[in-house]
Motif scaffolding. Structure first.
Motif, PDB file in Angstrom:
ATOM      1  N   LEU A   1      -3.333  -4.128  -7.676  1.00  0.00           N
ATOM      2  CA  LEU A   1      -4.630  -3.505  -7.305  1.00  0.00           C
ATOM      3  C   LEU A   1      -4.834  -2.410  -6.644  1.00  0.00           C
ATOM      4  O   LEU A   1      -5.591  -1.620  -6.846  1.00  0.00           O
ATOM      5  N   LEU A   2      -3.620  -1.994  -5.553  1.00  0.00           N
ATOM      6  CA  LEU A   2      -3.846  -1.085  -4.697  1.00  0.00           C
ATOM      7  C   LEU A   2      -3.462   0.297  -5.753  1.00  0.00           C
ATOM      8  O   LEU A   2      -4.143   1.256  -5.383  1.00  0.00           O
ATOM      9  N   LEU A   3      -2.575   0.126  -6.511  1.00  0.00           N
ATOM     10  CA  LEU A   3      -2.160   1.002  -7.376  1.00  0.00           C
ATOM     11  C   LEU A   3      -3.215   1.618  -8.346  1.00  0.00           C
ATOM     12  O   LEU A   3      -3.581   2.634  -8.489  1.00  0.00           O
ATOM     13  N   THR A   4      -3.789   0.661  -8.794  1.00  0.00           N
ATOM     14  CA  THR A   4      -4.812   0.785  -9.651  1.00  0.00           C
ATOM     15  C   THR A   4      -6.008   1.617  -9.025  1.00  0.00           C
ATOM     16  O   THR A   4      -6.568   2.607  -9.486  1.00  0.00           O
ATOM     17  N   GLN A   5      -6.470   1.275  -7.757  1.00  0.00           N
ATOM     18  CA  GLN A   5      -7.294   1.794  -7.050  1.00  0.00           C
ATOM     19  C   GLN A   5      -7.062   3.416  -6.485  1.00  0.00           C
ATOM     20  O   GLN A   5      -7.745   4.346  -7.068  1.00  0.00           O
ATOM     21  N   LEU A   6      -5.718   3.625  -6.281  1.00  0.00           N
ATOM     22  CA  LEU A   6      -5.565   4.726  -5.841  1.00  0.00           C
ATOM     23  C   LEU A   6      -5.502   5.923  -7.159  1.00  0.00           C
ATOM     24  O   LEU A   6      -5.837   6.956  -7.239  1.00  0.00           O
ATOM     25  N   ALA A   7      -4.961   5.335  -8.229  1.00  0.00           N
ATOM     26  CA  ALA A   7      -4.699   6.136  -9.547  1.00  0.00           C
ATOM     27  C   ALA A   7      -6.123   6.467  -9.975  1.00  0.00           C
ATOM     28  O   ALA A   7      -6.512   7.659 -10.325  1.00  0.00           O
TER      29      ALA A   7
ATOM     30  N   GLY B   1       0.579  -1.286   0.048  1.00  0.00           N
ATOM     31  CA  GLY B   1       0.061   0.142  -0.134  1.00  0.00           C
ATOM     32  C   GLY B   1       0.903   1.320  -0.026  1.00  0.00           C
ATOM     33  O   GLY B   1       0.395   2.287  -0.772  1.00  0.00           O
ATOM     34  N   MET B   2       1.953   1.297   0.908  1.00  0.00           N
ATOM     35  CA  MET B   2       2.728   2.393   0.845  1.00  0.00           C
ATOM     36  C   MET B   2       3.453   2.721  -0.598  1.00  0.00           C
ATOM     37  O   MET B   2       3.715   3.722  -0.909  1.00  0.00           O
ATOM     38  N   THR B   3       3.895   1.366  -1.153  1.00  0.00           N
ATOM     39  CA  THR B   3       4.514   1.430  -2.455  1.00  0.00           C
ATOM     40  C   THR B   3       3.528   2.028  -3.244  1.00  0.00           C
ATOM     41  O   THR B   3       3.936   3.108  -4.280  1.00  0.00           O
ATOM     42  N   ALA B   4       2.379   1.515  -3.604  1.00  0.00           N
ATOM     43  CA  ALA B   4       1.408   2.214  -4.512  1.00  0.00           C
ATOM     44  C   ALA B   4       1.200   3.909  -4.069  1.00  0.00           C
ATOM     45  O   ALA B   4       1.037   4.468  -5.117  1.00  0.00           O
ATOM     46  N   HIS B   5       1.182   4.166  -2.801  1.00  0.00           N
ATOM     47  CA  HIS B   5       0.953   5.406  -2.428  1.00  0.00           C
ATOM     48  C   HIS B   5       2.022   6.384  -2.960  1.00  0.00           C
ATOM     49  O   HIS B   5       1.847   7.387  -3.349  1.00  0.00           O
ATOM     50  N   PHE B   6       3.181   5.987  -2.684  1.00  0.00           N
ATOM     51  CA  PHE B   6       4.473   6.747  -2.925  1.00  0.00           C
ATOM     52  C   PHE B   6       4.503   6.831  -4.599  1.00  0.00           C
ATOM     53  O   PHE B   6       5.026   7.998  -5.048  1.00  0.00           O
ATOM     54  N   LEU B   7       4.256   5.896  -5.200  1.00  0.00           N
ATOM     55  CA  LEU B   7       4.308   5.903  -6.800  1.00  0.00           C
ATOM     56  C   LEU B   7       3.362   6.923  -7.308  1.00  0.00           C
ATOM     57  O   LEU B   7       3.800   7.718  -8.265  1.00  0.00           O
TER      58      LEU B   7
ATOM     59  N   VAL C   1      -0.630   0.179 -16.112  1.00  0.00           N
ATOM     60  CA  VAL C   1      -0.211  -0.414 -15.047  1.00  0.00           C
ATOM     61  C   VAL C   1      -0.054  -1.898 -15.225  1.00  0.00           C
ATOM     62  O   VAL C   1      -0.974  -2.333 -15.592  1.00  0.00           O
ATOM     63  N   HIS C   2       1.187  -2.275 -15.100  1.00  0.00           N
ATOM     64  CA  HIS C   2       1.346  -3.748 -15.490  1.00  0.00           C
ATOM     65  C   HIS C   2       0.947  -4.465 -14.169  1.00  0.00           C
ATOM     66  O   HIS C   2       1.251  -4.128 -12.942  1.00  0.00           O
ATOM     67  N   ALA C   3       0.554  -5.727 -14.376  1.00  0.00           N
ATOM     68  CA  ALA C   3       0.312  -6.774 -13.259  1.00  0.00           C
ATOM     69  C   ALA C   3      -0.543  -6.304 -12.154  1.00  0.00           C
ATOM     70  O   ALA C   3      -0.383  -6.154 -11.166  1.00  0.00           O
ATOM     71  N   ALA C   4      -1.770  -5.577 -12.863  1.00  0.00           N
ATOM     72  CA  ALA C   4      -2.757  -4.779 -12.046  1.00  0.00           C
ATOM     73  C   ALA C   4      -3.364  -5.708 -11.157  1.00  0.00           C
ATOM     74  O   ALA C   4      -4.226  -5.160 -10.340  1.00  0.00           O
ATOM     75  N   ALA C   5      -3.456  -6.921 -11.102  1.00  0.00           N
ATOM     76  CA  ALA C   5      -4.304  -7.886 -10.201  1.00  0.00           C
ATOM     77  C   ALA C   5      -3.355  -8.278  -9.006  1.00  0.00           C
ATOM     78  O   ALA C   5      -3.870  -8.922  -8.313  1.00  0.00           O
ATOM     79  N   GLY C   6      -1.882  -8.000  -9.261  1.00  0.00           N
ATOM     80  CA  GLY C   6      -1.195  -8.344  -8.064  1.00  0.00           C
ATOM     81  C   GLY C   6      -1.417  -7.448  -6.737  1.00  0.00           C
ATOM     82  O   GLY C   6      -2.202  -6.679  -6.732  1.00  0.00           O
ATOM     83  N   GLY C   7      -0.618  -7.806  -5.818  1.00  0.00           N
ATOM     84  CA  GLY C   7      -0.532  -7.049  -4.493  1.00  0.00           C
ATOM     85  C   GLY C   7      -0.524  -5.612  -4.976  1.00  0.00           C
ATOM     86  O   GLY C   7      -1.324  -4.792  -4.231  1.00  0.00           O
ATOM     87  N   VAL C   8       0.615  -5.016  -4.975  1.00  0.00           N
ATOM     88  CA  VAL C   8       0.924  -3.691  -5.424  1.00  0.00           C
ATOM     89  C   VAL C   8      -0.163  -3.119  -6.520  1.00  0.00           C
ATOM     90  O   VAL C   8      -0.927  -2.175  -6.611  1.00  0.00           O
TER      91      VAL C   8
ATOM     92  N   ALA D   1      -9.584   2.268   6.323  1.00  0.00           N
ATOM     93  CA  ALA D   1     -10.716   2.462   7.619  1.00  0.00           C
ATOM     94  C   ALA D   1     -11.799   2.943   7.079  1.00  0.00           C
ATOM     95  O   ALA D   1     -12.964   2.847   7.425  1.00  0.00           O
ATOM     96  N   ALA D   2     -11.572   4.132   5.998  1.00  0.00           N
ATOM     97  CA  ALA D   2     -12.688   4.994   5.554  1.00  0.00           C
ATOM     98  C   ALA D   2     -13.346   3.969   4.210  1.00  0.00           C
ATOM     99  O   ALA D   2     -14.441   4.345   3.656  1.00  0.00           O
ATOM    100  N   GLY D   3     -13.006   2.785   3.808  1.00  0.00           N
ATOM    101  CA  GLY D   3     -13.557   1.796   2.946  1.00  0.00           C
ATOM    102  C   GLY D   3     -13.345   2.447   1.607  1.00  0.00           C
ATOM    103  O   GLY D   3     -13.846   1.995   0.653  1.00  0.00           O
ATOM    104  N   ARG D   4     -12.232   3.338   1.389  1.00  0.00           N
ATOM    105  CA  ARG D   4     -11.928   3.837   0.124  1.00  0.00           C
ATOM    106  C   ARG D   4     -10.873   2.831  -0.603  1.00  0.00           C
ATOM    107  O   ARG D   4     -10.814   3.030  -1.811  1.00  0.00           O
ATOM    108  N   LEU D   5     -10.200   2.089   0.266  1.00  0.00           N
ATOM    109  CA  LEU D   5      -8.975   1.347  -0.533  1.00  0.00           C
ATOM    110  C   LEU D   5      -9.457  -0.206   0.023  1.00  0.00           C
ATOM    111  O   LEU D   5      -9.392  -0.565   1.215  1.00  0.00           O
ATOM    112  N   ASP D   6      -9.805  -0.961  -0.841  1.00  0.00           N
ATOM    113  CA  ASP D   6      -9.890  -2.356  -0.614  1.00  0.00           C
ATOM    114  C   ASP D   6      -8.598  -3.009  -0.753  1.00  0.00           C
ATOM    115  O   ASP D   6      -8.003  -3.243  -1.709  1.00  0.00           O
ATOM    116  N   VAL D   7      -8.244  -4.014   0.421  1.00  0.00           N
ATOM    117  CA  VAL D   7      -7.138  -4.710   0.475  1.00  0.00           C
ATOM    118  C   VAL D   7      -7.840  -6.182   0.078  1.00  0.00           C
ATOM    119  O   VAL D   7      -8.185  -6.761   1.026  1.00  0.00           O
TER     120      VAL D   7
END
Ligand code: NDP
Length: 324
Positions: free
Chosen positions: A152-158, A122-128, A143-150, A286-292
């Motif tokens: 999915l989070l990167l795709t949501q944040l972007a 999550g912090m990786t997606a966030h700083f990127l 975004v490559h490998a968009a269903a991976g750990g980073v 916590a706000a439900g805006r980022l699904d892990v």
């Protein structure tokens, strides 16, 4: 305590469970009973010796759990508090000592699974998307490998910023997850003949503003070729292997391109920046805006299987090891 131990570099079979002495916290450290450890791609690079390690060692950099003892000089945390960490070797274990200045508090609204799933990745997606290539919401990115750990989070944040995300994945199931995370288009990069041409078609011939590439060797050339003039390739991983040396002239020929090879720990390099970024990510969770998404949970004995699955492209989202 039970822990995974590595005595020599090698394949997933070198991850063996052993009975080790319980650790005791030194000055500045806290002892934690690990509730869940995170499996990250870097664990596989370390296991294979791509990142050389002194053996024997207990792998795993990331986890969450409750503090059970405080080392000398530790203040600001109490026994029983929930904490998480992302750069403490020894996390594939029932207990680990964590330097308190490398730990982050876990808020009540964030469950253990999400506390791990949202931390390193999550912090990786966030700083990127906020610092490495700050997105205003007007861009189109790949975004490559968009269903991976980073991924999915990167795709949501972007996409939450309004940025148009073109995603790549290797299967229909993964494509569906990437779409669910907000990707506007998904390309199966194992099936297209010319990935860059496909991306150009989707951008009216222009190319994308940035590529977030964690795959490395097999995607690098297409990533460069998919960029618009003065676009940026953010190469942040090497899941398919490291990229061979690059002639800088290629950046010129491609249209005054930028290439960066960032790592999280240069962007969270103080306790304050680490805790600020973790808090920002946890607030989204916590706000439900980022699904892990937790792709799979493994017992300690199956650490090798977790690595095999991760490297075999069989996983989505975050993988956890549960030590108890
Ligand atoms: P992922 O869950 O993204 O797993 C890797 C994915 O990469 C696979 O699921 C697969 O997705 C894709 N992939 C493409 N080609 C290959 C291949 N040949 N072998 C294996 N996988 C392949 O892992 P993580 O989220 O843990 O990490 C993603 C990347 O981010 C890693 O490269 C990691 O090193 C990097 N990273 C970098 C950080 C930094 O600070 N620079 C911090 C954290 C992670 P598909 O099947 O869809 O192709």
């Amino acid at each position: 305590m039970r822990a995974v131990r590595v005595t020599k570099a090698g394949g997933p079979e070198v991850l063996e469970v052993a009975d080790l002495d319980d650790p005791t916290p030194g000055p500045g450290e806290v002892l934690v009973e690990v509730a869940a450890a995170g499996v990250n791609y870097i664990d596989t690079y370390q296991r294979e010796g791509i990142y050389p390690m002194e053996t024997p060692y207990v792998p795993g950099l990331e986890g969450t759990g409750r503090v059970t003892a405080l080392g000398e000089g530790v203040t600001g945390v109490a026994i029983g508090d929930r904490i998480a960490w992302a750069e403490t070797l020894g996390s594939y274990a029932q207990q680990v000592t964590v330097p308190w200045d490398k730990a982050v508090p876990v808020p009540d609204g964030v469950a253990d699974d999400a506390a791990v799933g949202a931390l390193l990745q999550g912090m990786t997606a966030h700083f990127l998307v906020n610092d490495c290539f700050p997105l205003a919401g007007t861009e189109t990115v790949l975004v490559h490998a968009a269903a991976g750990g980073v991924g999915l989070l990167l795709t949501q944040l972007a996409s939450a910023k309004g940025t148009r995300v073109i995603a790549t994945t290797s299967s229909a199931e993964k494509a569906e997850l990437a779409r669910g995370a907000g990707a506007a288009e998904v390309i199966d990069y194992t099936r297209v003949d010319d990935l860059a041409a496909t991306v150009r078609e989707l951008t009216g011939g222009t190319g994308v503003d940035a590529v977030f590439d964690s795959v490395g060797r097999t995607t690098f050339d297409a990533s460069l070729a998919a960029l618009r003039k003065r676009g940026m390739l953010v190469l942040f991983g090497a899941a398919s292997g490291p990229v061979p040396p690059v002639d800088p002239q290629r950046l010129n020929a491609g249209g005054s391109l930028y290439l960066t090879r960032p790592k999280l720990f240069d962007y969270v390099d103080t306790t304050e920046s680490l805790r600020d970024r973790a808090a920002a990510v946890y607030a989204e969770v916590a706000a439900g805006r980022l699904d892990v998404r937790i792709g799979h949970r493994y017992p300690l004995e199956e650490a090798g299987t977790a690595h095999e699955d991760l490297q075999g492209r069989r996983t989505t989202g975050k993988l956890l090891l549960l030590p108890s």
